[in-house]
Design a protein around this motif. Structure first.
Motif, mmCIF file in Angstrom:
data_model
loop_
_atom_site.group_PDB
_atom_site.id
_atom_site.type_symbol
_atom_site.label_atom_id
_atom_site.label_comp_id
_atom_site.label_asym_id
_atom_site.label_seq_id
_atom_site.Cartn_x
_atom_site.Cartn_y
_atom_site.Cartn_z
ATOM 1 N N ARG A 28 -2.889 -13.238 -10.594
ATOM 2 C CA ARG A 28 -1.674 -12.643 -11.175
ATOM 3 C C ARG A 28 -0.626 -13.730 -11.445
ATOM 4 O O ARG A 28 -0.671 -14.806 -10.836
ATOM 5 N N ARG A 55 0.836 -1.209 0.000
ATOM 6 C CA ARG A 55 0.000 0.000 0.000
ATOM 7 C C ARG A 55 0.874 1.262 0.000
ATOM 8 O O ARG A 55 0.579 2.238 -0.686
ATOM 9 N N ARG A 97 7.385 -6.776 -6.156
ATOM 10 C CA ARG A 97 7.357 -7.914 -5.237
ATOM 11 C C ARG A 97 8.772 -8.275 -4.775
ATOM 12 O O ARG A 97 8.996 -8.541 -3.617
ATOM 13 N N ARG A 123 -10.054 -6.942 -6.043
ATOM 14 C CA ARG A 123 -8.732 -7.235 -5.475
ATOM 15 C C ARG A 123 -8.496 -8.734 -5.355
ATOM 16 O O ARG A 123 -7.438 -9.240 -5.698
#
Ligand code: DC
Length: 232
Positions: free
Chosen positions: A193, A44, A115, A186
């Motif tokens: 993904r 976030r 990531r 979400r």
């Protein structure tokens, strides 16, 4: 409050959005005297930085340059008795909960370089064990050797109602439909993904808290933690 003294192990808590992972992870860590890390807060905060600096996150070079400008830290707030997310020294704990961030964070969290950046820091935080970390890929990717992996889930309507109550306090204009659509989107992106999608680790234990009180779920998790700390 009593602190159980057990061997410092790694506890991972993964699962769908808004099923109470953070609340339980924080409580569990504080009962065990472990560190608690909210990995979602890191994604976030990165998203907030990208929004503020108008980063086009579909452009890999812009993303890698922007990541070099980001320093993330959890700093303990003694008044609240909990750590809060800081982005380049600024306390962004409340800003990162805004719907404007929630609407974009799944896209940002799907980027491989983002990531890699977050996972490297998460692994460093767990090097001394004695940690509870919640997220989506903690048991599958960040700490595949964790002693206890919990996969949390709850009924959809219950999750929407919980998150709606939480967000309505800060934003009276928000509707339940906004919250439902954000959660569904979400969850879809997080579980579809390419890089580290949300999935249950094969060796995870499932905790469905739809019909459990916070105390009941904490007791279950504490029992699992004690068992795993003596097993290994
Ligand atoms: O747990 P949260 O709702 O604060 O997470 C925010 C977003 O970050 C969520 O859409 C999924 C993503 N996330 C992730 O991809 N991997 C994690 N370990 C934690 C969160």
């Amino acid at each position: 409050m009593t602190i159980d003294t057990i061997k410092p192990i790694i506890i991972t808590i993964d699962g769908w959005s808004s099923c109470g992972k953070s609340t339980m992870a924080r409580e569990l860590a504080s009962r065990l005297g472990f560190v608690y890390i909210d990995s979602g807060a890191m994604y976030r905060a990165i998203t907030l930085h990208f929004i503020r600096h108008h980063i086009d996150w579909t452009a890999p070079q812009q993303v890698s340059a922007a990541l070099k400008e980001i320093e993330l830290s959890f700093r303990f707030n003694t008044d609240l008795g909990r750590a809060q997310m800081h982005l380049n020294g600024e306390n962004v704990e409340y800003l990162i909960r805004d719907l404007s961030v929630a609407e974009r964070v799944s896209e940002v969290a799907a980027i491989a370089s983002v990531r890699e950046f977050a996972v490297a820091q998460q692994r460093r935080m767990g090097q001394h064990r004695g940690i509870v970390m919640d997220g989506r890929d903690i048991g599958t990717v960040v700490f595949p050797d964790a002693e206890l992996k919990i996969f949390m889930t709850a009924d959809n309507d219950i999750r929407v109602a919980r998150r709606f109550l939480e967000l309505r306090d800060k934003n009276p204009d928000i509707t339940e439909a906004d919250v439902r659509s954000n959660l569904e989107t979400r969850d879809y992106i997080d579980s579809h993904r390419e890089v580290s999608p949300l999935r249950q680790a094969e060796d995870a234990v499932v905790l469905d808290n739809s019909d459990l009180t916070p105390q009941q779920q904490l007791d279950i998790a504490l029992a699992w933690a004690r068992e795993r700390a003596t097993d290994k």
